[in-house]
Motif scaffolding. Structure first.
Motif, mmCIF file in Angstrom:
data_model
loop_
_atom_site.group_PDB
_atom_site.id
_atom_site.type_symbol
_atom_site.label_atom_id
_atom_site.label_comp_id
_atom_site.label_asym_id
_atom_site.label_seq_id
_atom_site.Cartn_x
_atom_site.Cartn_y
_atom_site.Cartn_z
ATOM 1 N N LEU A 224 7.413 12.532 -11.943
ATOM 2 C CA LEU A 224 8.813 12.177 -11.758
ATOM 3 C C LEU A 224 9.140 10.945 -12.590
ATOM 4 O O LEU A 224 8.278 10.098 -12.821
ATOM 5 C CB LEU A 224 9.099 11.885 -10.284
ATOM 6 C CG LEU A 224 8.899 13.044 -9.317
ATOM 7 C CD1 LEU A 224 9.126 12.580 -7.888
ATOM 8 C CD2 LEU A 224 9.845 14.194 -9.648
ATOM 9 N N ALA A 225 10.375 10.839 -13.013
ATOM 10 C CA ALA A 225 10.822 9.689 -13.796
ATOM 11 C C ALA A 225 12.275 9.380 -13.459
ATOM 12 O O ALA A 225 12.990 10.225 -12.917
ATOM 13 C CB ALA A 225 10.679 9.973 -15.286
ATOM 14 N N GLY A 226 12.678 8.173 -13.771
ATOM 15 C CA GLY A 226 14.070 7.757 -13.612
ATOM 16 C C GLY A 226 14.544 7.797 -12.169
ATOM 17 O O GLY A 226 13.849 7.388 -11.245
ATOM 18 N N ALA A 227 15.753 8.336 -11.985
ATOM 19 C CA ALA A 227 16.383 8.366 -10.666
ATOM 20 C C ALA A 227 15.599 9.232 -9.688
ATOM 21 O O ALA A 227 15.519 8.910 -8.497
ATOM 22 C CB ALA A 227 17.815 8.872 -10.777
ATOM 23 N N ALA A 228 15.005 10.310 -10.166
ATOM 24 C CA ALA A 228 14.223 11.180 -9.279
ATOM 25 C C ALA A 228 13.017 10.427 -8.724
ATOM 26 O O ALA A 228 12.699 10.531 -7.537
ATOM 27 C CB ALA A 228 13.772 12.430 -10.024
ATOM 28 N N LYS A 229 12.350 9.643 -9.577
ATOM 29 C CA LYS A 229 11.193 8.866 -9.140
ATOM 30 C C LYS A 229 11.628 7.794 -8.137
ATOM 31 O O LYS A 229 10.994 7.606 -7.102
ATOM 32 C CB LYS A 229 10.498 8.207 -10.327
ATOM 33 C CG LYS A 229 9.316 7.344 -9.925
ATOM 34 C CD LYS A 229 8.686 6.670 -11.115
ATOM 35 C CE LYS A 229 7.570 5.740 -10.667
ATOM 36 N NZ LYS A 229 7.053 4.941 -11.754
ATOM 37 N N THR A 230 12.708 7.101 -8.453
ATOM 38 C CA THR A 230 13.214 6.045 -7.575
ATOM 39 C C THR A 230 13.579 6.605 -6.206
ATOM 40 O O THR A 230 13.195 6.043 -5.176
ATOM 41 C CB THR A 230 14.439 5.354 -8.205
ATOM 42 O OG1 THR A 230 14.070 4.850 -9.480
ATOM 43 C CG2 THR A 230 14.966 4.236 -7.341
ATOM 44 N N SER A 231 14.292 7.721 -6.192
ATOM 45 C CA SER A 231 14.706 8.343 -4.943
ATOM 46 C C SER A 231 13.498 8.815 -4.142
ATOM 47 O O SER A 231 13.403 8.572 -2.928
ATOM 48 C CB SER A 231 15.631 9.525 -5.236
ATOM 49 O OG SER A 231 15.970 10.193 -4.044
ATOM 50 N N PHE A 232 12.559 9.481 -4.811
ATOM 51 C CA PHE A 232 11.355 9.969 -4.143
ATOM 52 C C PHE A 232 10.568 8.812 -3.538
ATOM 53 O O PHE A 232 10.151 8.862 -2.379
ATOM 54 C CB PHE A 232 10.476 10.753 -5.122
ATOM 55 C CG PHE A 232 9.150 11.145 -4.531
ATOM 56 C CD1 PHE A 232 9.038 12.286 -3.764
ATOM 57 C CD2 PHE A 232 8.018 10.363 -4.731
ATOM 58 C CE1 PHE A 232 7.820 12.649 -3.193
ATOM 59 C CE2 PHE A 232 6.800 10.720 -4.170
ATOM 60 C CZ PHE A 232 6.699 11.862 -3.401
ATOM 61 N N ASP B 255 0.832 -1.199 0.000
ATOM 62 C CA ASP B 255 0.000 0.000 0.000
ATOM 63 C C ASP B 255 0.866 1.248 0.000
ATOM 64 O O ASP B 255 0.596 2.200 -0.732
ATOM 65 C CB ASP B 255 -0.930 0.010 1.210
ATOM 66 C CG ASP B 255 -2.034 -1.034 1.108
ATOM 67 O OD1 ASP B 255 -2.275 -1.538 -0.015
ATOM 68 O OD2 ASP B 255 -2.635 -1.343 2.145
ATOM 69 N N ALA B 256 1.908 1.250 0.839
ATOM 70 C CA ALA B 256 2.805 2.400 0.904
ATOM 71 C C ALA B 256 3.523 2.579 -0.426
ATOM 72 O O ALA B 256 3.637 3.703 -0.931
ATOM 73 C CB ALA B 256 3.822 2.222 2.030
ATOM 74 N N GLN B 257 3.978 1.479 -1.011
ATOM 75 C CA GLN B 257 4.670 1.539 -2.295
ATOM 76 C C GLN B 257 3.746 2.099 -3.367
ATOM 77 O O GLN B 257 4.123 2.999 -4.106
ATOM 78 C CB GLN B 257 5.164 0.136 -2.694
ATOM 79 C CG GLN B 257 5.904 0.088 -4.016
ATOM 80 C CD GLN B 257 7.310 0.657 -3.944
ATOM 81 O OE1 GLN B 257 7.917 0.695 -2.884
ATOM 82 N NE2 GLN B 257 7.824 1.109 -5.058
ATOM 83 N N ALA B 258 2.531 1.572 -3.438
ATOM 84 C CA ALA B 258 1.576 2.026 -4.455
ATOM 85 C C ALA B 258 1.221 3.493 -4.246
ATOM 86 O O ALA B 258 1.136 4.265 -5.210
ATOM 87 C CB ALA B 258 0.320 1.165 -4.423
ATOM 88 N N SER B 259 1.023 3.873 -2.990
ATOM 89 C CA SER B 259 0.694 5.258 -2.681
ATOM 90 C C SER B 259 1.832 6.196 -3.085
ATOM 91 O O SER B 259 1.604 7.244 -3.679
ATOM 92 C CB SER B 259 0.401 5.398 -1.188
ATOM 93 O OG SER B 259 0.211 6.741 -0.846
ATOM 94 N N CYS B 260 3.040 5.795 -2.761
ATOM 95 C CA CYS B 260 4.202 6.621 -3.094
ATOM 96 C C CYS B 260 4.416 6.693 -4.602
ATOM 97 O O CYS B 260 4.784 7.744 -5.134
ATOM 98 C CB CYS B 260 5.446 6.086 -2.392
ATOM 99 S SG CYS B 260 5.384 6.318 -0.591
ATOM 100 N N GLU B 261 4.182 5.585 -5.293
ATOM 101 C CA GLU B 261 4.315 5.595 -6.751
ATOM 102 C C GLU B 261 3.253 6.493 -7.381
ATOM 103 O O GLU B 261 3.518 7.187 -8.361
ATOM 104 C CB GLU B 261 4.234 4.177 -7.303
ATOM 105 C CG GLU B 261 5.488 3.382 -7.025
ATOM 106 C CD GLU B 261 5.416 1.946 -7.512
ATOM 107 O OE1 GLU B 261 4.404 1.559 -8.115
ATOM 108 O OE2 GLU B 261 6.386 1.216 -7.279
#
Length: 128
Positions: free
Chosen positions: A108-116, A94-100
């Motif tokens: 956001l995309a790429g490294a910025a999305k991953t870091s966020f 749930d946390a992963q889906a919410s954060c995504e």
């Protein structure tokens, strides 16, 4: 003896390939558009277990009301993990889906999305 070994290796390779979801295979082949649709249709028809996994992940995404990039990311991870009932904890999913979803809203995309996403999930876990 060599032919038995070769036959065993072929069987193991076949099982490993069948275990990979059709979406993952399409991504690995870098398919898009009509080619991807055609491949997924054939793959799902040839592998009913993969189709069932995809349906379960689609249902989980619908339940979470995911759309767009967040849904695509969730489906890719869900199918790769083996379905919505896989070993990961439901709260973590749930946390992963919410954060995504939040990352998708921020475009956001790429490294910025991953870091966020990584920081967002860690913050959610710390808040509990």
């Amino acid at each position: 003896m060599k032919s038995l070994l070769a036959l065993t290796l072929c069987a193991v390779a076949g099982f490993a390939q069948a275990a990979a979801s059709c979406d993952v295979q399409a991504t690995e082949k870098k398919l898009a558009g009509a080619a991807k649709t055609s491949f997924l249709k054939k793959c799902n028809a040839d592998n009913p277990a993969a189709a069932a996994g995809n349906a379960a992940c689609d249902a989980a995404a619908a339940e979470k009301k995911l759309a767009g990039a967040a849904k695509n990311s969730f489906l890719k991870k869900c199918n790769a993990d083996g379905g919505p009932g896989a070993a990961a904890a439901p709260a973590a999913n749930d946390a992963q889906a919410s954060c995504e979803a939040k990352a998708a809203e921020k475009k956001l995309a790429g490294a910025a999305k991953t870091s966020f996403t990584k920081k967002c999930v860690a913050d959610a876990a710390a808040a509990k």
